[in-house]
Design an enzyme around this catalytic site. Structure first.
Site, mmCIF file in Angstrom:
data_model
loop_
_atom_site.group_PDB
_atom_site.id
_atom_site.type_symbol
_atom_site.label_atom_id
_atom_site.label_comp_id
_atom_site.label_asym_id
_atom_site.label_seq_id
_atom_site.Cartn_x
_atom_site.Cartn_y
_atom_site.Cartn_z
ATOM 1 N N LYS A 1 -4.558 4.846 3.363
ATOM 2 C CA LYS A 1 -4.809 5.717 2.216
ATOM 3 C C LYS A 1 -4.116 7.043 2.460
ATOM 4 O O LYS A 1 -3.899 7.433 3.615
ATOM 5 C CB LYS A 1 -6.305 5.974 2.052
ATOM 6 C CG LYS A 1 -6.704 6.418 0.685
ATOM 7 C CD LYS A 1 -6.846 5.210 -0.204
ATOM 8 C CE LYS A 1 -7.365 5.496 -1.563
ATOM 9 N NZ LYS A 1 -7.846 4.260 -2.198
ATOM 10 N N GLY B 1 -11.412 7.244 -17.116
ATOM 11 C CA GLY B 1 -10.017 7.282 -16.666
ATOM 12 C C GLY B 1 -9.407 5.908 -16.855
ATOM 13 O O GLY B 1 -9.879 5.119 -17.684
HETATM 14 N N1 GLU Z 1 -5.949 2.894 -5.154
HETATM 15 C C1 GLU Z 1 -6.304 1.542 -5.434
HETATM 16 C C2 GLU Z 1 -7.467 1.110 -4.562
HETATM 17 O O1 GLU Z 1 -8.232 1.920 -4.099
HETATM 18 C C3 GLU Z 1 -5.120 0.607 -5.377
HETATM 19 C C4 GLU Z 1 -4.446 0.482 -4.051
HETATM 20 C C5 GLU Z 1 -3.170 -0.350 -4.074
HETATM 21 O O2 GLU Z 1 -2.836 -0.866 -5.111
HETATM 22 O O3 GLU Z 1 -2.551 -0.443 -3.012
HETATM 23 O O4 GLU Z 1 -7.714 -0.044 -4.382
#
Ligand code: GLU
Length: 404
Positions: free
Chosen positions: A105, A217
């Site tokens: 992340k 959102g």
């Molecule tokens: N931000 C999204 C999640 O928390 C998508 C992550 C992604 O597609 O790699 O799952």
């Protein structure tokens, strides 16, 4: 010296699993620490000529099953322990869906709502410059998260191409279709949750299921539309400024129009204006926290009257609140399953980029539905077998996949 876990929440959740004898002490120790934490300062030149330094992070929790995978968020409350907790959930999410990825992340600590479009583009490009060494289609693949859009993904892809001299679309997912993104990626998070809810409420008439959704959102608004179209009774929706409530059901298309016209959701004419806290306490069948983390805490968990919660946001129910809700008999469909549609279609996008394929939206949604429904049933069966919560069962499945 013994290393202290960066992520207190991971330690708590893993401690709970260990106390239930679902995982070993060694598994807890291994997983409560991310593999790698990288921090940078991004020098942003503001439109008024001043310089501002922004804190930025990329945390790779695990690369054991493949490249790290996970979004980048732009938010003023981004900090290393939050990013570490979100990276940890990504490792579990990709393992639960059996995607060939680990978890990561990223984030930049600033409020994009206070910055111009050119400044945001600069932040996106600076982020890619700061972390391009540790990112790559087979190392770590970012994606959108809170406040980051397909356009931002496009700028990052472009910056990576400038730095490396090779244009590799698979460096990042969540791009617009015109920029090499996948059909169905924009709606994927909501679609995933929707497919789970179809399974969960398969034996009930949609009209008999009342729903309150916190957050309008990308995920919250699309899920509201899908459920409304299917006949579910969506009685309340909200944005960060307030909620609208109509006991007889809201016309979600009309709410959407109202909101996109620049109006406050709470001022929707065909609903009563209520607060976000009141929305969470509504007497509904299904509560959907689809905004930010920590929406339901020990402070407000006893007010919750819903019988099912689906965590469309990441981490909306704190560990303390989960215990309270469990005692109240509330069923929680956990984030690593509920919002895994996003990363699953990110994987489809990455796969199409690597193999130079183009899938239709129907193909994407069909594959997604199969994978999400299978993971939901697998989790449900494990929960029944071990007599534990859905989250604990999902963690157990994911952790076994990561460690074996
Ligand atoms: N931000 C999204 C999640 O928390 C998508 C992550 C992604 O597609 O790699 O799952």
């Amino acid at each position: 010296m013994k290393s202290e876990p960066l992520c207190i929440d991971c330690e708590k959740r893993l401690g709970h699993l260990e106390s239930q004898e679902l995982i070993s002490h060694e598994a807890k120790q291994l997983l409560e620490h991310p593999e790698r934490v990288i921090q940078a300062e991004l020098p942003l030149s503001r439109d008024d000529g001043t310089l501002e330094m922004l804190k930025a992070f990329r945390i790779q929790h695990s690369t054991k099953r493949g490249p790290a995978k996970g979004g980048i968020r732009f938010h003023q409350e981004v900090d290393p322990s939050e990013v570490a907790a979100l990276a940890f959930v990504m490792s579990l999410k990709t393992a639960l869906l059996d995607l060939p990825y680990g978890g990561g992340k990223g984030g930049v600590q600033f409020n994009p709502k206070e910055y111009s479009k050119t400044e945001i583009e600069q932040v996106a490009r600076l982020y890619m410059r700061a972390f391009s060494d540790v990112l790559g289609p087979h190392k770590d693949v970012p994606a959108p998260d809170v406040n980051t859009t397909p356009e931002i993904m496009g700028w990052m892809r472009d910056e990576y191409a400038k730095i490396t001299g090779a244009d590799e679309p698979a460096i990042i997912t969540g791009k617009s279709v015109a920029e090499g993104g996948s059909e169905g990626r924009g709606t994927a998070t909501a679609m995933g949750a929707y497919f789970i809810l179809k399974e969960r409420f398969a034996d009930q008439e949609p009209e008999s299921v009342s729903v309150a959704i916190q957050g309008f959102g990308n995920a919250g608004s699309i899920l509201a539309k899908l459920l409304h179209k299917d006949g579910f009774m969506v009685v309340a929706v909200s944005d960060s400024r307030g909620a609208t409530y109509n006991k007889a059901g809201l016309d979600i298309d009309a709410v959407s129009k109202h909101k996109s016209g620049g109006n406050k959701i709470s001022e929707f004419t065909d609903g009563e204006s209520i607060s976000n806290q009141e929305l969470l306490a509504l007497d509904v069948d299904l509560l959907v926290p689809a905004a930010l983390g920590d929406a339901i805490t020990t402070q407000n968990a006893t007010d919750v009257k819903a019988s099912v919660i689906i965590e469309v946001a990441n981490g909306p129910v704190t560990t303390g609140a989960e215990q309270v809700l469990d005692d109240q008999g509330v069923e929680i469909i956990p984030d690593l399953l509920a919002n895994a549609g996003g990363v699953t279609v990110s994987y489809f996008e990455w796969f199409q980029n690597v193999h130079e394929e183009k899938w239709t939206e129907d193909e994407v949604n069909q594959k997604l539905q199969g994978m999400i429904a299978d993971s939901y049933h697998l989790t449900k069966q494990a929960a029944q077998k071990h007599k534990v919560r859905l989250r604990d069962a999902a963690y157990k499945i994911a952790i076994e996949r990561i460690l074996n």
